[in-house]
Design an enzyme around this catalytic site. Structure first.
Site, mmCIF file in Angstrom:
data_model
loop_
_atom_site.group_PDB
_atom_site.id
_atom_site.type_symbol
_atom_site.label_atom_id
_atom_site.label_comp_id
_atom_site.label_asym_id
_atom_site.label_seq_id
_atom_site.Cartn_x
_atom_site.Cartn_y
_atom_site.Cartn_z
ATOM 1 C CB SER A 45 -2.783 2.000 0.543
ATOM 2 O OG SER A 45 -3.499 0.909 1.092
ATOM 3 C CG ASP A 336 2.481 -4.391 2.227
ATOM 4 O OD1 ASP A 336 1.335 -4.864 2.049
ATOM 5 O OD2 ASP A 336 2.744 -3.193 2.016
ATOM 6 C CG HIS A 339 -0.793 -2.727 0.130
ATOM 7 N ND1 HIS A 339 -0.019 -2.380 1.221
ATOM 8 C CD2 HIS A 339 -1.851 -1.878 0.116
ATOM 9 C CE1 HIS A 339 -0.588 -1.355 1.845
ATOM 10 N NE2 HIS A 339 -1.692 -1.035 1.196
#
Length: 358
Positions: A45, A336, A339
């Site tokens: 991600s 978040d 990340h």
């Protein structure tokens, strides 16, 4: 006499200009030849630009407030408020402004010629990591790269396609979820002790790099794990009431990184075809410094994310209905609980580019 002198000056100028042009033309041609034609990214991600939008998984972020600071406030599937590392690196290398996801949209010829990301949020070198959350494994990403190469040949022709594949830069950024999620959070790999699991993940990483080299890559950078224990989600999960950095998780990342670096060095000597350059990229050291000395980088908050409370919100729980966004995102290192913010990534990439000279 004056006319003769003028003629001589003109003649000398012509000679100098001719010599300059003849010298400059090869230099310009050489610069064009050595310029990196494309960037290809594999991983999780951190570098997914929207591939997960095109598959059936809960690990996605194609909704607000993700993309809040992306052009058009567009939630593209990038796990941040704006650009992610692939975009930043492509920009810094002068390739293009944004590195698109391979899946989910029709790619232009320009995008095919200049590179894409095959990364899938939630994956790891351990294939089980991706399977647990129904995302692309690293082998799935290689399958997409194989498919991409066929498209590239149709656009560029065999010779030019071969040059692009061999001369481009490849970034591999994954492994964090193997430790943070698969090993420490679920029971599914507890038949390994931590030391043997780290060895297993490094073997998986080695196998991936070998396969990538076998598909024509020659400039491959493999990133290590960040200080996992200081990521906000892990502070919440295992950092106690004060949400301290989790020493065990950070130590696991240190051990993993040391073994991964050693394996990359070994592959460079024993398994790399002629002309190959493999590099290990240290994410741990610069990111830990940003976490421990936030004021030096202009940050005020590094122990929680900007989205919502910053203690647990990530992907589906960081949405417009359940989570407000912090007032000044640039004061936060994390977007978040997993990340970084775009500003965080920019500073991190700036240090990495300076150190490794992409």
């Amino acid at each position: 006499m004056a006319s003769s002198r003028s003629s001589l000056v003109v003649a000398m100028a012509v000679v100098i200009l001719h010599r300059w042009c003849c010298a400059a033309a090869p230099a310009a041609a050489a610069a064009n030849r050595t310029r990196t034609p494309a960037l290809f990214v594999f991983g999780d991600s951190i570098v997914d630009a929207g591939n997960n939008n095109a598959i059936t998984t809960l690990i996605r972020c194609n909704f607000a407030p993700y993309g809040k600071d992306f052009p058009g406030h567009n939630a593209t599937g990038r796990f941040s408020n704006g650009k992610v590392p692939g975009d930043i690196l492509a920009t810094q290398m002068g390739i293009k402004q944004y590195l698109p996801a391979y899946l989910g949209a029709e790619l232009s010829d320009f995008d095919l010629l200049t590179g894409v990301t095959f990364a899938s949020g939630g994956c790891g070198f351990d294939p089980l990591t991706a399977e647990l959350v129904s995302v692309l494994t690293m082998d799935n990403q290689l399958d997409l790269f194989k498919e991409y190469k066929e498209k590239l040949r149709r656009v560029a022709g065999d010779a030019r396609a071969g040059e692009i594949v061999s001369e481009s830069l490849y970034m591999v950024v994954t492994g964090t979820d193997d430790l943070a999620n698969t090993y420490f959070t679920t029971p599914f790999r507890r038949d390994y002790d931590l030391d043997s699991y780290i060895d297993f993940v490094v073997r998986c990483a080695s196998g991936f790099v070998r396969k990538l080299l076998g598909m024509g890559a020659r400039r491959v950078n493999v990133a290590g794990a960040p200080p996992i224990g200081c990521v906000p989600s892990q502070r919440t999960n295992a950092g106690g009431l004060d949400r301290d950095c989790v020493a065990l998780y950070n130590q696991a990342a240190v051990v993993y990184n040391a073994r991964l670096e050693k394996e990359i060095e070994r592959l460079n000597v024993t398994a790399a075809p002629p002309g190959t350059v493999l590099k290990y990229i240290d994410l741990y050291t610069p990111l830990l410094d940003m976490i421990q000395r936030p004021a030096a980088y202009g940050f005020e908050v590094t122990n929680r994310g900007c989205c919502g409370t910053g203690v647990f919100e990530v992907t589906l729980t960081c949405n417009r209905y359940t989570a407000d966004v912090c007032r000044d995102v640039d004061k936060f290192l994390f977007w978040d609980t997993y990340h970084l913010t775009e500003r965080g990534y920019n500073i991190l990439l700036s240090q990495i580019i300076t150190k490794y000279g992409f």
